[in-house]
Design an enzyme around this catalytic site. Structure first.
Site, PDB file in Angstrom:
ATOM      1  N   HIS A 144      -0.055 -12.205   0.679  1.00  0.00           N
ATOM      2  CA  HIS A 144      -0.797 -11.183  -0.051  1.00  0.00           C
ATOM      3  C   HIS A 144      -0.700 -11.345  -1.565  1.00  0.00           C
ATOM      4  CE1 HIS A 144      -1.571  -6.573  -0.586  1.00  0.00           C
ATOM      5  NE2 HIS A 144      -2.701  -7.252  -0.603  1.00  0.00           N
TER       6      HIS A 144
ATOM      7  N   TYR B   3       0.835  -1.196   0.000  1.00  0.00           N
ATOM      8  CA  TYR B   3       0.000   0.000   0.000  1.00  0.00           C
ATOM      9  C   TYR B   3       0.875   1.254   0.000  1.00  0.00           C
ATOM     10  CZ  TYR B   3      -3.672  -3.296   1.386  1.00  0.00           C
ATOM     11  OH  TYR B   3      -4.540  -4.363   1.455  1.00  0.00           O
TER      12      TYR B   3
END
Length: 335
Positions: A144, A59
């Protein structure tokens, strides 16, 4: 619903708030967010009783973790649960250099990343996350975006790799770096394979069990129930479509197809007929399933935190849920 209520993961002594804060938006998704605004967003959430925070190295290519770290400095570590992710390992750019983050994020970051599922890479990656977050442990680590890894590296995240990654994380758990192990992505079939083959504690299922569509209801959620795997739902607005269903909305982090926009508008009309905002129904919908412990919502400002908490606390009558369930059943959105 009460956003201050927490639910315990079935397998581990980890409490997650029913409504958690995701760091995607405050990491500069689609548009830059000033650091001070991002920090204020996290602190507002904590001040208002949000007790679960999720982030990832990806992110903003480190921006999310750095901002969480600054916001959490001085906050009692026992008052919140924290999750981050592994798979992408960040490296500091040389000579104080900064560049644009990867993918759809905006801003300036001092890091670049590489995919790394090796035992050394996982340990170094998690250690870097802990340093940026200013803590000695996280409560949950998710593997992820394995689907993006397969596409970008032209390889397969096969069962052997999955078992090796799990064993490495289990070893890091024994060192106290984490408490619970999970996978986080938006492919329900991939998550289903991981749930069946590994002793996972939790999954983060993004966009696959929302008011808009529920494919995870077919096999994934029943498998999680059978295996005692807790579920966290991400992307309850389907990348923004259920927050604002117009022709410029995003879906799956891309331009929303016309048929998805039309479906979201139909859902909005049903909600409007009961005097309930679409966003309120969207945030609360996943928690009607008993296997789901938490819903993560992204906010990029203190005002958005307050707005989403208000939506989460909005009374949704049973008559609306019944009509929405009937609409979903007729439309076949679980397929």
């Amino acid at each position: 619903m009460d956003h201050t209520q927490t639910n315990k993961l079935i397998r581990q002594d980890v409490e997650v708030g029913q409504l958690g804060l995701g760091a995607v938006a405050l990491s500069g998704l689609y548009e830059p967010v000033e650091h001070d605004q991002a920090v204020a967003t996290v602190r507002t959430a904590l001040d208002r009783g949000v007790r679960y925070l999720d982030v990832a190295p990806f992110y903003g290519t480190g921006l999310g973790e750095l901002r969480y770290g600054d916001a959490l400095r001085g906050v009692d570590r026992g008052t919140y649960s924290l999750s981050t992710k592994v798979g992408r390992r960040l490296e500091k750019l040389p000579n104080g250099e900064r560049r644009e983050p990867a993918a759809m994020f905006e801003g300036q970051t001092p890091y670049t990343f590489t995919w790394d599922w090796t035992p050394d890479g996982l340990e170094r990656g998690l250690a870097g996350s802990l340093e940026r977050l200013g803590t000695d442990h996280v409560d949950i680590v998710y593997c992820h975006d394995c689907d993006f890894y397969e596409k970008e590296e032209d390889t397969t995240f096969d069962d052997r790799t999955a078992n090796e990654v799990f064993a490495t994380l289990d070893g890091l758990r024994s060192q106290g770096m984490l408490k619970a192990i999970g996978f986080g992505l938006n492919l329900d079939d991939f998550l289903l394979r991981m749930v069946r083959n590994l002793d996972l504690d939790v999954i983060l299922c993004a966009g696959r069990y929302t008011l808009l569509e529920q494919p995870a209801a077919r096999e994934l959620l029943p498998a999680c129930e059978e295996r005692d795997v807790s579920v966290v739902v991400g992307g309850p607005f389907n990348s923004g479509l259920l927050a604002n269903p117009d022709e410029h909305a995003h879906y799956e982090y891309d331009e929303a197809p016309k048929e998805k926009v039309e479906r979201a508008r139909q859902l909005a009309e049903i909600c409007k007929s009961h005097n309930v905002p679409l966003q309120a129904a969207a945030l609360q919908y996943p928690l009607r399933h008993h296997q789901i412990a938490s819903v993560l919502v992204g906010c990029k400002s203190p005002e958005e935190v307050t707005e989403n908490l208000d939506f989460f606390g909005t009374d949704v009558p049973d008559s609306l849920w019944s009509e929405l369930d009937e609409f979903n059943s007729e439309d076949g959105s679980a397929s």
